[in-house]
Motif scaffolding. Structure first.
Motif, PDB file in Angstrom:
ATOM      1  N   ARG A 131     -61.517  51.413  91.715  1.00 23.58           N
ATOM      2  CA  ARG A 131     -61.182  53.103  91.369  1.00 23.58           C
ATOM      3  C   ARG A 131     -60.049  52.593  90.605  1.00 23.58           C
ATOM      4  N   LEU A 132     -59.902  53.483  90.036  1.00 20.02           N
ATOM      5  CA  LEU A 132     -57.925  54.033  89.376  1.00 20.02           C
ATOM      6  C   LEU A 132     -57.350  55.269  89.284  1.00 20.02           C
ATOM      7  N   ARG A 133     -56.989  56.126  90.080  1.00 22.92           N
ATOM      8  CA  ARG A 133     -56.120  57.434  89.518  1.00 22.92           C
ATOM      9  C   ARG A 133     -54.972  57.200  89.029  1.00 22.92           C
ATOM     10  N   ILE A 134     -55.083  57.884  87.911  1.00 23.54           N
ATOM     11  CA  ILE A 134     -54.076  57.833  86.784  1.00 23.54           C
ATOM     12  C   ILE A 134     -53.078  59.368  87.177  1.00 23.54           C
ATOM     13  N   SER A 135     -52.106  59.444  87.327  1.00 27.29           N
ATOM     14  CA  SER A 135     -50.741  60.877  87.615  1.00 27.29           C
ATOM     15  C   SER A 135     -49.756  60.657  87.154  1.00 27.29           C
ATOM     16  N   LEU A 146     -65.747  65.040  86.703  1.00 31.44           N
ATOM     17  CA  LEU A 146     -66.214  65.190  85.622  1.00 31.44           C
ATOM     18  C   LEU A 146     -67.796  66.300  85.518  1.00 31.44           C
ATOM     19  N   ARG A 147     -68.092  67.298  85.876  1.00 29.32           N
ATOM     20  CA  ARG A 147     -69.296  67.794  86.193  1.00 29.32           C
ATOM     21  C   ARG A 147     -69.546  69.481  85.036  1.00 29.32           C
ATOM     22  N   GLY A 148     -70.338  69.783  84.552  1.00 31.73           N
ATOM     23  CA  GLY A 148     -70.947  70.753  83.681  1.00 31.73           C
ATOM     24  C   GLY A 148     -71.380  71.641  84.802  1.00 31.73           C
ATOM     25  N   ALA A 149     -70.821  73.297  84.541  1.00 31.34           N
ATOM     26  CA  ALA A 149     -71.956  74.389  84.780  1.00 31.34           C
ATOM     27  C   ALA A 149     -72.742  74.322  85.329  1.00 31.34           C
ATOM     28  N   ASN A 150     -73.890  73.502  84.844  1.00 34.49           N
ATOM     29  CA  ASN A 150     -75.341  73.007  85.656  1.00 34.49           C
ATOM     30  C   ASN A 150     -75.489  71.841  87.012  1.00 34.49           C
ATOM     31  N   GLY A 151     -73.760  70.735  86.665  1.00 33.01           N
ATOM     32  CA  GLY A 151     -73.803  69.482  87.643  1.00 33.01           C
ATOM     33  C   GLY A 151     -74.283  68.261  86.486  1.00 33.01           C
ATOM     34  N   SER A 152     -74.062  68.882  85.458  1.00 34.82           N
ATOM     35  CA  SER A 152     -74.719  67.877  84.376  1.00 34.82           C
ATOM     36  C   SER A 152     -73.012  66.474  84.766  1.00 34.82           C
ATOM     37  N   ASN A 153     -73.316  65.460  84.461  1.00 32.05           N
ATOM     38  CA  ASN A 153     -72.493  64.025  84.873  1.00 32.05           C
ATOM     39  C   ASN A 153     -71.814  64.272  83.313  1.00 32.05           C
ATOM     40  N   LEU A 154     -70.625  64.573  83.134  1.00 31.43           N
ATOM     41  CA  LEU A 154     -69.398  64.864  81.799  1.00 31.43           C
ATOM     42  C   LEU A 154     -68.674  63.585  82.027  1.00 31.43           C
ATOM     43  N   TYR A 155     -69.400  62.321  82.158  1.00 28.80           N
ATOM     44  CA  TYR A 155     -68.736  60.745  82.385  1.00 28.80           C
ATOM     45  C   TYR A 155     -68.441  60.815  80.643  1.00 28.80           C
ATOM     46  N   TYR A 156     -66.923  59.662  80.795  1.00 29.56           N
ATOM     47  CA  TYR A 156     -67.345  59.081  79.191  1.00 29.56           C
ATOM     48  C   TYR A 156     -65.816  58.296  79.568  1.00 29.56           C
ATOM     49  N   ARG A 157     -66.539  57.286  78.570  1.00 31.59           N
ATOM     50  CA  ARG A 157     -65.649  55.546  78.773  1.00 31.59           C
ATOM     51  C   ARG A 157     -65.084  55.821  77.207  1.00 31.59           C
ATOM     52  N   THR A 158     -63.424  54.474  77.659  1.00 31.64           N
ATOM     53  CA  THR A 158     -62.635  55.123  76.981  1.00 31.64           C
ATOM     54  C   THR A 158     -61.678  53.941  77.040  1.00 31.64           C
ATOM     55  N   HIS A 159     -61.134  53.807  76.209  1.00 33.17           N
ATOM     56  CA  HIS A 159     -59.745  51.779  76.643  1.00 33.17           C
ATOM     57  C   HIS A 159     -58.432  53.497  76.594  1.00 33.17           C
ATOM     58  N   THR A 160     -58.641  54.423  76.407  1.00 33.45           N
ATOM     59  CA  THR A 160     -57.430  55.518  76.932  1.00 33.45           C
ATOM     60  C   THR A 160     -57.016  56.763  77.193  1.00 33.45           C
ATOM     61  N   ILE A 161     -56.119  57.284  78.399  1.00 33.92           N
ATOM     62  CA  ILE A 161     -56.136  57.993  78.508  1.00 33.92           C
ATOM     63  C   ILE A 161     -54.975  59.144  78.822  1.00 33.92           C
ATOM     64  N   THR A 162     -54.889  60.100  78.224  1.00 35.70           N
ATOM     65  CA  THR A 162     -53.977  60.474  77.200  1.00 35.70           C
ATOM     66  C   THR A 162     -54.081  61.927  78.779  1.00 35.70           C
ATOM     67  N   LEU A 163     -52.280  62.129  78.883  1.00 40.18           N
ATOM     68  CA  LEU A 163     -52.691  62.988  79.960  1.00 40.18           C
ATOM     69  C   LEU A 163     -51.260  63.474  79.874  1.00 40.18           C
ATOM     70  N   GLY A 164     -51.062  65.075  80.162  1.00 41.57           N
ATOM     71  CA  GLY A 164     -50.315  66.284  79.965  1.00 41.57           C
ATOM     72  C   GLY A 164     -49.022  66.086  81.214  1.00 41.57           C
ATOM     73  N   GLY A 165     -48.740  66.978  81.027  1.00 45.04           N
ATOM     74  CA  GLY A 165     -47.662  66.946  82.516  1.00 45.04           C
ATOM     75  C   GLY A 165     -48.708  67.805  83.775  1.00 45.04           C
ATOM     76  N   GLY A 166     -48.241  67.586  84.512  1.00 40.49           N
ATOM     77  CA  GLY A 166     -48.557  67.724  85.754  1.00 40.49           C
ATOM     78  C   GLY A 166     -50.585  66.804  85.931  1.00 40.49           C
ATOM     79  N   GLU A 167     -50.911  66.360  84.841  1.00 39.62           N
ATOM     80  CA  GLU A 167     -52.460  66.071  84.832  1.00 39.62           C
ATOM     81  C   GLU A 167     -52.649  64.580  86.048  1.00 39.62           C
ATOM     82  N   ALA A 168     -54.067  64.741  85.965  1.00 38.50           N
ATOM     83  CA  ALA A 168     -54.002  63.278  86.719  1.00 38.50           C
ATOM     84  C   ALA A 168     -55.866  62.933  86.462  1.00 38.50           C
ATOM     85  N   TYR A 169     -56.269  62.098  86.360  1.00 38.38           N
ATOM     86  CA  TYR A 169     -57.562  61.089  85.467  1.00 38.38           C
ATOM     87  C   TYR A 169     -57.583  60.266  86.517  1.00 38.38           C
TER      88      TYR A 169
END
Length: 96
Positions: free
Chosen positions: A1-5, A32-55
């Protein structure tokens, strides 16, 4: 697991790792969960972060060939420390 800030308040950064898929499971310290608790995970090779964001991402090394892989900012001018040639936003991942 990796936290990118992104500790910047103005710059965007696109962090990528070629050859190792990432599953993004959280944003700003929340799953990452929807309003009904559903899983919103997604697969990628790149994460774009704005100021102050963390993934939060899980790097899946299943079936990945042994070797050295690089996690880096895809904006190549961020791979140096201003006037210095070496440094910047990059680290390596070693799979044995």
């Amino acid at each position: 697991r990796l936290r990118i800030s992104n500790l910047s308040v103005a710059d965007f950064h696109s962090i990528t790792v070629l050859g190792i898929p990432m599953t993004v499971v959280g944003k700003d310290a929340r799953l990452l969960r929807g309003a009904n608790g559903s899983n919103l995970y997604y697969r990628t090779h790149t994460i774009t972060l704005g100021g102050g964001e963390a993934y939060d991402a899980i790097l899946d090394t299943t079936g990945v060939a042994p070797g050295t892989y690089f996690l880096y900012d895809a904006r190549l001018n961020h791979l140096s420390n201003d006037t210095e040639d070496y440094g910047g936003m990059m680290t390596e991942i070693r799979i044995q």
